[in-house]
Scaffold this motif. Structure first.
Motif, mmCIF file in Angstrom:
data_model
loop_
_atom_site.group_PDB
_atom_site.id
_atom_site.type_symbol
_atom_site.label_atom_id
_atom_site.label_comp_id
_atom_site.label_asym_id
_atom_site.label_seq_id
_atom_site.Cartn_x
_atom_site.Cartn_y
_atom_site.Cartn_z
ATOM 1 N N SER A 130 0.850 -1.182 0.000
ATOM 2 C CA SER A 130 0.000 0.000 0.000
ATOM 3 C C SER A 130 0.885 1.231 0.000
ATOM 4 C CB SER A 130 -0.923 0.020 1.223
ATOM 5 O OG SER A 130 -0.157 0.074 2.414
ATOM 6 N N ALA A 131 0.294 2.339 -0.304
ATOM 7 C CA ALA A 131 1.044 3.595 -0.312
ATOM 8 C C ALA A 131 0.162 4.705 0.224
ATOM 9 C CB ALA A 131 1.510 3.932 -1.725
ATOM 10 N N SER A 132 0.785 5.616 0.973
ATOM 11 C CA SER A 132 0.040 6.736 1.524
ATOM 12 C C SER A 132 -0.289 7.740 0.424
ATOM 13 C CB SER A 132 0.865 7.432 2.610
ATOM 14 O OG SER A 132 1.170 6.523 3.654
ATOM 15 N N THR A 133 -1.436 8.372 0.543
ATOM 16 C CA THR A 133 -1.845 9.387 -0.411
ATOM 17 C C THR A 133 -1.269 10.729 0.009
ATOM 18 O OG1 THR A 133 -3.906 8.211 -0.837
ATOM 19 C CG2 THR A 133 -3.808 10.510 -1.503
ATOM 20 N N GLU A 134 -0.665 11.430 -0.933
ATOM 21 C CA GLU A 134 -0.086 12.727 -0.612
ATOM 22 C C GLU A 134 -0.371 13.711 -1.736
ATOM 23 O OE1 GLU A 134 4.042 11.768 -0.113
ATOM 24 O OE2 GLU A 134 4.456 11.876 -2.243
ATOM 25 N N VAL A 178 5.705 5.150 3.010
ATOM 26 C CA VAL A 178 5.677 6.582 3.333
ATOM 27 C C VAL A 178 6.988 7.236 2.928
ATOM 28 C CG1 VAL A 178 4.101 6.257 5.281
ATOM 29 C CG2 VAL A 178 6.584 6.242 5.672
ATOM 30 N N ARG A 179 6.943 8.562 2.846
ATOM 31 C CA ARG A 179 8.149 9.353 2.639
ATOM 32 C C ARG A 179 8.298 10.313 3.802
ATOM 33 N NH1 ARG A 179 5.596 10.125 -2.592
ATOM 34 N NH2 ARG A 179 6.445 8.659 -4.102
ATOM 35 N N LEU A 180 9.527 10.574 4.199
ATOM 36 C CA LEU A 180 9.819 11.523 5.265
ATOM 37 C C LEU A 180 10.628 12.678 4.703
ATOM 38 C CD1 LEU A 180 10.840 9.148 8.214
ATOM 39 C CD2 LEU A 180 8.660 10.338 7.910
ATOM 40 N N LEU A 181 10.228 13.881 5.051
ATOM 41 C CA LEU A 181 10.964 15.077 4.656
ATOM 42 C C LEU A 181 11.756 15.567 5.857
ATOM 43 C CD1 LEU A 181 11.707 17.404 2.790
ATOM 44 C CD2 LEU A 181 9.527 18.501 3.382
ATOM 45 N N VAL A 182 13.067 15.468 5.767
ATOM 46 C CA VAL A 182 13.952 15.974 6.813
ATOM 47 C C VAL A 182 14.151 17.459 6.568
ATOM 48 C CG1 VAL A 182 16.236 15.809 7.869
ATOM 49 C CG2 VAL A 182 15.115 13.748 6.961
ATOM 50 N N ALA A 183 13.971 18.281 7.611
ATOM 51 C CA ALA A 183 14.071 19.731 7.423
ATOM 52 C C ALA A 183 14.414 20.406 8.745
ATOM 53 C CB ALA A 183 12.752 20.295 6.886
ATOM 54 N N TRP A 184 14.998 21.592 8.625
ATOM 55 C CA TRP A 184 15.167 22.460 9.782
ATOM 56 C C TRP A 184 13.884 23.258 9.931
ATOM 57 C CZ3 TRP A 184 18.174 23.250 13.881
ATOM 58 C CH2 TRP A 184 18.065 24.466 14.570
ATOM 59 N N THR A 196 5.357 13.105 4.482
ATOM 60 C CA THR A 196 4.850 13.928 3.379
ATOM 61 C C THR A 196 3.341 13.770 3.189
ATOM 62 O OG1 THR A 196 5.436 12.166 1.802
ATOM 63 C CG2 THR A 196 7.053 13.923 2.151
ATOM 64 N N ASP A 197 2.774 12.624 3.588
ATOM 65 C CA ASP A 197 1.327 12.460 3.424
ATOM 66 C C ASP A 197 0.540 13.238 4.474
ATOM 67 O OD1 ASP A 197 2.474 10.585 5.260
ATOM 68 O OD2 ASP A 197 0.575 9.524 5.323
ATOM 69 N N ARG A 198 1.239 13.810 5.480
ATOM 70 C CA ARG A 198 0.572 14.635 6.480
ATOM 71 C C ARG A 198 0.756 16.128 6.222
ATOM 72 N NH1 ARG A 198 2.442 11.243 11.859
ATOM 73 N NH2 ARG A 198 1.054 9.442 11.541
ATOM 74 N N ILE A 199 1.431 16.452 5.130
ATOM 75 C CA ILE A 199 1.601 17.842 4.755
ATOM 76 C C ILE A 199 0.428 18.248 3.885
ATOM 77 C CG2 ILE A 199 3.028 19.491 3.470
ATOM 78 C CD1 ILE A 199 5.477 17.879 4.283
ATOM 79 N N GLY A 200 -0.292 19.265 4.334
ATOM 80 C CA GLY A 200 -1.424 19.755 3.558
ATOM 81 C C GLY A 200 -0.977 20.813 2.572
#
Length: 234
Positions: A130-134, A178-184, A196-200
């Motif tokens: 499965s894959a998360s929707t983003e 899922v994908r993760l965005l590493v950021a400051w 990334t699927d929790r970023i609106g």
């Protein structure tokens, strides 16, 4: 392993390493004696391969040294195919298309006798369950990472609480689903990992953060080591 293959492999080991490689390290990877490594390195130097170093301190290959880039072994080809297959199935659309194009280009460039290792590899990648929707444009995020620009995002955490953040995107981590965005994160004044699927909403700002990516990467790796006990490669 034939001696010619071993000499080529020594060059490959030195090429991929950012630090001096000891004769012992070479011997262990090649499964030969240290004496054999000394002899092989001496022969490579005699052939004007720009290797610096000596016994006891380690060897490095001058970065400007060039070899035909597609002198690949069967294992290297299958590793490339495996990685490209994984990206083709799990990457964003732009990266997935690039992975398929990569396989086509490698297939066209290598000798005929090596093509079966691409057409009929002994390794494969299962289809993700499965894959998360983003809605985030991940290809655009990768461009912003390269250009050192900021993002303003609306993020929903595990408790479904929403917040607005201005972040300096650094790295996109790919997992199976899922994908993760590493950021400051300017709000938290710390590194954060955003799914990334929790970023609106995401606004791609023209403003640059003016911090070199190499510096941010070093700081993030130090953060991962001190806060999570994770030692990341240099």
């Amino acid at each position: 392993m034939r001696r010619s293959d071993r000499l080529f492999q020594i060059i490959q080991i030195l090429r991929r390493s950012k630090r001096p490689v000891t004769a012992r390290g070479l011997a262990e990877e090649l499964e030969v004696s240290i004496r054999t490594v000394y002899r092989d390195v001496a022969d490579l130097m005699a052939q004007r391969v720009p290797i610096r170093g000596e016994a006891g301190t380690g060897y490095v290959l001058e970065r400007e040294y060039d070899m035909p880039p597609l002198m690949l072994t069967a294992d290297e080809l299958e590793a490339a195919v495996l990685g490209a297959q994984w990206v083709a199935q799990r990457g964003d659309p732009v990266l997935a298309r690039a992975a398929r194009d990569l396989i086509a280009k490698v297939t066209a460039a290598i000798p005929e006798q090596l093509r079966p290792f691409i057409a009929e590899p002994t390794v494969g990648v299962p289809t993700p369950l499965s894959a998360s929707t983003e809605t985030l444009d991940v290809a655009q995020v990768r461009k912003w990472i390269r250009e050192g620009r900021k993002l303003r995002i609306r993020y929903r955490d595990e408790q479904r609480r929403s917040s607005e953040r201005t972040i300096w995107p650094l790295l996109i981590g790919y997992a199976d689903t899922v994908r993760l965005l590493v950021a400051w994160c300017e709000l938290r004044q710390a590194f954060r990992h955003f799914r990334t699927d929790r970023i609106g909403d995401a606004v791609f700002l023209e403003e640059r953060h003016n911090e070199r990516r190499s510096v941010l990467m070093t700081r993030w790796k130090r953060y991962m080591k001190t806060t999570r006990g994770v030692e990341l490669p240099e």
